[in-house]
Design a protein around this motif. Sequence first.
Motif, short mmCIF file in Angstrom:
data_model
loop_
_atom_site.label_atom_id
_atom_site.label_comp_id
_atom_site.label_asym_id
_atom_site.label_seq_id
_atom_site.Cartn_x
_atom_site.Cartn_y
_atom_site.Cartn_z
N UNK A 119 -10.09 47.16 8.35
CA UNK A 119 -11.10 46.54 7.52
C UNK A 119 -12.13 45.87 8.41
N UNK A 120 -13.38 46.14 8.17
CA UNK A 120 -14.47 45.50 8.89
C UNK A 120 -14.89 44.23 8.15
N UNK A 121 -14.96 43.13 8.88
CA UNK A 121 -15.30 41.85 8.27
C UNK A 121 -16.47 41.25 9.04
N UNK A 122 -17.42 40.71 8.29
CA UNK A 122 -18.57 40.04 8.88
C UNK A 122 -18.60 38.62 8.36
N UNK A 123 -18.29 37.66 9.20
CA UNK A 123 -18.23 36.26 8.79
C UNK A 123 -19.59 35.60 8.93
N UNK A 124 -19.96 34.83 7.93
CA UNK A 124 -21.19 34.05 7.95
C UNK A 124 -20.85 32.60 7.65
N UNK A 125 -21.54 31.69 8.31
CA UNK A 125 -21.32 30.28 8.07
C UNK A 125 -22.66 29.63 7.76
#
Length: 65
Positions: free
Chosen positions: A1-7
Amino acid sequence: MNVFHLFFNLTGQTVGVVGGGTVAARKVLPVLRAGAVGNVSGPWHTSWLRARADDGAFSLFLCTT
């Protein structure tokens, strides 16, 4: 699974959540905890979402396809 975290600092920001079911409810809670103002739009809303909207936690919008 590809995950792109943003804060993001969401304090006082308006955040829209699309949908009204259990997945939308699960996504609204952390948004509210982060200090954002929430708008939820969907063809129907869970009783939990309606109750929180009645409490003034966020706004609900009904949309149809």
